[in-house]
Design a protein around this motif. Structure first.
Motif, PDB file in Angstrom:
ATOM      1  N   GLY A  56       0.794  -1.214   0.000  1.00  0.00           N
ATOM      2  CA  GLY A  56       0.000   0.000   0.000  1.00  0.00           C
ATOM      3  C   GLY A  56       0.824   1.261   0.000  1.00  0.00           C
ATOM      4  O   GLY A  56       2.037   1.249   0.238  1.00  0.00           O
ATOM      5  N   PRO A  57       0.184   2.399  -0.275  1.00  0.00           N
ATOM      6  CA  PRO A  57       0.878   3.690  -0.305  1.00  0.00           C
ATOM      7  C   PRO A  57       1.506   4.025   1.043  1.00  0.00           C
ATOM      8  O   PRO A  57       0.954   3.716   2.100  1.00  0.00           O
ATOM      9  N   GLY A  58       2.667   4.651   1.000  1.00  0.00           N
ATOM     10  CA  GLY A  58       3.323   5.100   2.224  1.00  0.00           C
ATOM     11  C   GLY A  58       4.036   4.011   2.975  1.00  0.00           C
ATOM     12  O   GLY A  58       4.494   4.223   4.098  1.00  0.00           O
ATOM     13  N   THR A  59       4.157   2.825   2.405  1.00  0.00           N
ATOM     14  CA  THR A  59       4.835   1.725   3.096  1.00  0.00           C
ATOM     15  C   THR A  59       6.032   1.248   2.276  1.00  0.00           C
ATOM     16  O   THR A  59       6.299   0.067   2.167  1.00  0.00           O
ATOM     17  N   THR A  60       6.755   2.184   1.674  1.00  0.00           N
ATOM     18  CA  THR A  60       7.935   1.845   0.880  1.00  0.00           C
ATOM     19  C   THR A  60       9.189   2.240   1.656  1.00  0.00           C
ATOM     20  O   THR A  60       9.355   3.410   2.005  1.00  0.00           O
ATOM     21  N   PRO A  61      10.137   1.343   1.981  1.00  0.00           N
ATOM     22  CA  PRO A  61       9.971  -0.074   1.668  1.00  0.00           C
ATOM     23  C   PRO A  61       8.924  -0.714   2.567  1.00  0.00           C
ATOM     24  O   PRO A  61       8.857  -0.419   3.749  1.00  0.00           O
ATOM     25  N   SER A  62       8.113  -1.547   1.986  1.00  0.00           N
ATOM     26  CA  SER A  62       7.013  -2.152   2.722  1.00  0.00           C
ATOM     27  C   SER A  62       7.533  -3.112   3.785  1.00  0.00           C
ATOM     28  O   SER A  62       8.488  -3.848   3.548  1.00  0.00           O
ATOM     29  N   ARG A  63       6.876  -3.108   4.950  1.00  0.00           N
ATOM     30  CA  ARG A  63       7.260  -4.030   6.016  1.00  0.00           C
ATOM     31  C   ARG A  63       6.778  -5.435   5.692  1.00  0.00           C
ATOM     32  O   ARG A  63       5.664  -5.632   5.209  1.00  0.00           O
ATOM     33  N   ARG A  64       7.622  -6.398   5.995  1.00  0.00           N
ATOM     34  CA  ARG A  64       7.223  -7.788   5.850  1.00  0.00           C
ATOM     35  C   ARG A  64       6.173  -8.135   6.902  1.00  0.00           C
ATOM     36  O   ARG A  64       6.240  -7.668   8.042  1.00  0.00           O
ATOM     37  N   LEU A  65       5.217  -8.943   6.521  1.00  0.00           N
ATOM     38  CA  LEU A  65       4.255  -9.455   7.479  1.00  0.00           C
ATOM     39  C   LEU A  65       4.917 -10.493   8.377  1.00  0.00           C
ATOM     40  O   LEU A  65       5.876 -11.154   7.974  1.00  0.00           O
ATOM     41  N   SER A  66       4.404 -10.630   9.593  1.00  0.00           N
ATOM     42  CA  SER A  66       4.895 -11.621  10.539  1.00  0.00           C
ATOM     43  C   SER A  66       3.712 -12.176  11.317  1.00  0.00           C
ATOM     44  O   SER A  66       2.580 -11.675  11.207  1.00  0.00           O
ATOM     45  N   MET A  67       3.958 -13.179  12.122  1.00  0.00           N
ATOM     46  CA  MET A  67       2.893 -13.731  12.951  1.00  0.00           C
ATOM     47  C   MET A  67       2.413 -12.712  13.980  1.00  0.00           C
ATOM     48  O   MET A  67       1.317 -12.869  14.536  1.00  0.00           O
ATOM     49  N   ASP A  68       3.198 -11.666  14.232  1.00  0.00           N
ATOM     50  CA  ASP A  68       2.792 -10.616  15.173  1.00  0.00           C
ATOM     51  C   ASP A  68       1.976  -9.515  14.510  1.00  0.00           C
ATOM     52  O   ASP A  68       1.495  -8.604  15.200  1.00  0.00           O
ATOM     53  N   SER A  69       1.838  -9.558  13.194  1.00  0.00           N
ATOM     54  CA  SER A  69       1.097  -8.499  12.495  1.00  0.00           C
ATOM     55  C   SER A  69      -0.348  -8.449  12.984  1.00  0.00           C
ATOM     56  O   SER A  69      -1.002  -9.479  13.168  1.00  0.00           O
ATOM     57  N   VAL A  70      -0.835  -7.236  13.180  1.00  0.00           N
ATOM     58  CA  VAL A  70      -2.189  -7.003  13.679  1.00  0.00           C
ATOM     59  C   VAL A  70      -3.009  -6.364  12.555  1.00  0.00           C
ATOM     60  O   VAL A  70      -2.592  -5.370  11.966  1.00  0.00           O
ATOM     61  N   PHE A  71      -4.156  -6.938  12.280  1.00  0.00           N
ATOM     62  CA  PHE A  71      -4.985  -6.504  11.161  1.00  0.00           C
ATOM     63  C   PHE A  71      -6.316  -5.944  11.661  1.00  0.00           C
ATOM     64  O   PHE A  71      -6.842  -6.390  12.685  1.00  0.00           O
ATOM     65  N   SER A  72      -6.881  -5.033  10.909  1.00  0.00           N
ATOM     66  CA  SER A  72      -8.287  -4.694  11.083  1.00  0.00           C
ATOM     67  C   SER A  72      -9.093  -5.840  10.472  1.00  0.00           C
ATOM     68  O   SER A  72      -8.856  -6.219   9.324  1.00  0.00           O
ATOM     69  N   ILE A  73     -10.022  -6.404  11.229  1.00  0.00           N
ATOM     70  CA  ILE A  73     -10.695  -7.616  10.761  1.00  0.00           C
ATOM     71  C   ILE A  73     -12.099  -7.346  10.219  1.00  0.00           C
ATOM     72  O   ILE A  73     -12.848  -8.281   9.929  1.00  0.00           O
ATOM     73  N   PHE A  74     -12.466  -6.082  10.076  1.00  0.00           N
ATOM     74  CA  PHE A  74     -13.696  -5.708   9.391  1.00  0.00           C
ATOM     75  C   PHE A  74     -14.895  -6.493   9.936  1.00  0.00           C
ATOM     76  O   PHE A  74     -15.088  -6.556  11.134  1.00  0.00           O
ATOM     77  N   SER A  75     -15.676  -7.117   9.066  1.00  0.00           N
ATOM     78  CA  SER A  75     -16.918  -7.758   9.507  1.00  0.00           C
ATOM     79  C   SER A  75     -16.717  -9.019  10.328  1.00  0.00           C
ATOM     80  O   SER A  75     -17.686  -9.529  10.910  1.00  0.00           O
ATOM     81  N   ALA A  76     -15.499  -9.549  10.394  1.00  0.00           N
ATOM     82  CA  ALA A  76     -15.262 -10.650  11.331  1.00  0.00           C
ATOM     83  C   ALA A  76     -15.423 -10.168  12.775  1.00  0.00           C
ATOM     84  O   ALA A  76     -15.548 -10.991  13.693  1.00  0.00           O
ATOM     85  N   THR A  77     -15.441  -8.846  12.975  1.00  0.00           N
ATOM     86  CA  THR A  77     -15.787  -8.273  14.280  1.00  0.00           C
ATOM     87  C   THR A  77     -17.150  -8.786  14.739  1.00  0.00           C
ATOM     88  O   THR A  77     -17.394  -8.941  15.948  1.00  0.00           O
ATOM     89  N   LYS A  78     -18.039  -9.039  13.787  1.00  0.00           N
ATOM     90  CA  LYS A  78     -19.382  -9.519  14.143  1.00  0.00           C
ATOM     91  C   LYS A  78     -19.320 -10.831  14.917  1.00  0.00           C
ATOM     92  O   LYS A  78     -20.193 -11.107  15.750  1.00  0.00           O
ATOM     93  N   ALA A  79     -18.288 -11.657  14.655  1.00  0.00           N
ATOM     94  CA  ALA A  79     -18.151 -12.904  15.400  1.00  0.00           C
ATOM     95  C   ALA A  79     -17.919 -12.627  16.882  1.00  0.00           C
ATOM     96  O   ALA A  79     -18.400 -13.373  17.747  1.00  0.00           O
TER      97      ALA A  79
END
Length: 388
Positions: free
Chosen positions: A53-76
């Motif tokens: 995505g924009p503004g992430t150059t150089p982009s960070r590698r994902l890891s098992m510690d990465s935290v995501f916005s989970i959108f509609s899975a919030t409903k769970a």
């Protein structure tokens, strides 16, 4: 499941990784984190690609510690909190919304129950905001706008119309109003769910303690709406707002945490000695309550993609795999009893209670709905095929 049944075809697990790498190389999304287990024993745990995505150059590698916005899975998360409220007598499946939220009055909507909201059969329209242009980060204002602007378009149980916002905003508010301790929704989620399950990288809103690991969503043209906040600038500032309280879309989570949540469900409501739910309510929640009725939102997706529309197969808040052969986000090879939730072209978890499989996947970059369904159908079929 017996010890001897916990066998995997390693070449297919490796192939699942290769398929994800190929998707990323083709620019379908930036990266993904995945964890798969059978009988609680992990078979696949991997982080592939970048945040992008924009503004992430150089982009960070994902890891098992990465935290995501989970959108509609919030409903769970909201579903589970509703189940807890039912188990404690705060709510019943037959409780009318208007009994708890008095201002939700007038016309057909006075007949809508908790059951109707959970099964997406409320008769309310599937709107992404209750008032055009409003900020979505403050639950009290959302409830006020729903009560003023959102009215039923048909009788409850008449059709299945997936609710992006309204149903779970109302459920979150009902949880809050009936809480014996008078807590906010966000605090109920933290204290009654995240803390007992040791989901240390999860929260409602994006707190400062998780900012360093947060993968800021790149929504682009695939988002059906904007997500503005009263505190954080930008058209999707609500996803970076520490105080945002959105029971339908506002949680953040890592794959290890999402996996723990799903494992609790697989184990009948308990994990590592922490009892969150009873087996009784989960048995009820993971049944198909909508028969062969289509989900009106995904009927439109199917029609646009040139697919045959297919049944909604809704449980109490969970989407059920069901018996049919059709486009299926959990794949076509898992058991009909498989259940879980998904979110905005990037999030998926499911539990196959027959094969004892737990699957948790979070990705950076949001795919459109049809491409996302096909992406997950391919990956999930590979994973299910690997379990022998």
């Amino acid at each position: 499941m017996s010890e001897t049944a916990n066998v995997w075809r390693q070449e297919l697990l490796d192939h699942a990784r290769a398929v994800i790498r190929d998707d990323i190389a083709r620019g379908r999304y930036f990266g993904a984190v995945l964890k798969v287990a059978r009988g609680g024993k992990v078979a696949l745990e991997t982080a592939i690609g970048d945040e992008g995505g924009p503004g992430t150059t150089p982009s960070r590698r994902l890891s098992m510690d990465s935290v995501f916005s989970i959108f509609s899975a919030t409903k769970a998360i909201t579903n589970v909190l509703v189940f807890r409220a039912i188990e404690r007598g705060q709510l019943m499946l037959t409780t009318k919304v208007s009994e708890i939220i008095k201002e939700f009055s007038g016309g057909i909507r006075e007949r809508i129950t908790v059951f109707d909201l959970l099964t997406h059969t409320s008769g309310l329209p599937g709107v992404f905001t209750p008032k055009q242009g409003m900020n979505i980060d403050q639950l009290p204002l959302i409830i006020e706008a729903i009560c003023e602007n959102v009215h039923a378009v048909c009788e409850p149980q008449e059709r299945v119309d997936y609710s992006p916002l309204v149903n779970h905003a109302l459920l979150g508010e009902m949880i809050r109003r009936t809480d014996a301790k008078g807590r906010r929704y966000r605090d109920i989620a933290q204290q009654d769910l995240f803390d007992p399950l040791k989901m240390t990288s999860s929260a409602i809103g994006r707190p400062d303690r998780l900012k360093q690991h947060h993968v800021v969503p790149v929504v682009g043209a695939n988002a059906p709406t904007q997500h503005p906040s009263s505190r954080v600038p930008g058209i999707n500032g609500a996803f970076e707002d520490a105080e945002a309280e959105m029971p339908w879309v506002g949680a953040v989570c890592s794959v290890p945490d999402l996996f723990r949540f799903a494992e609790m469900l697989r184990r009948g409501g308990e994990l590592d000695g922490a009892r969150v739910l009873s087996p009784a309510i989960l048995k009820l929640a993971t049944r198909n309550w909508t028969g062969e009725k289509p989900n009106e939102l995904y009927k439109a997706v199917a029609n646009r993609a040139g697919w045959r529309p297919y049944p909604a197969y809704m449980g109490l808040g969970f989407a059920i795999r069901g018996p049919g052969i059709h486009h299926a986000i959990y794949g076509t090879l898992c058991s009909p009893e498989t259940f879980g939730n998904y979110g905005a072209g990037s999030v998926l978890f499911w539990v196959d209670p027959v094969r004892d499989i737990t699957f948790a996947f979070l990705s950076a970059g949001i795919m459109n709905q049809a491409q996302n369904i096909e992406r997950f159908q391919r990956i999930c079929d590979i994973v299910t095929s690997a379990a022998v």
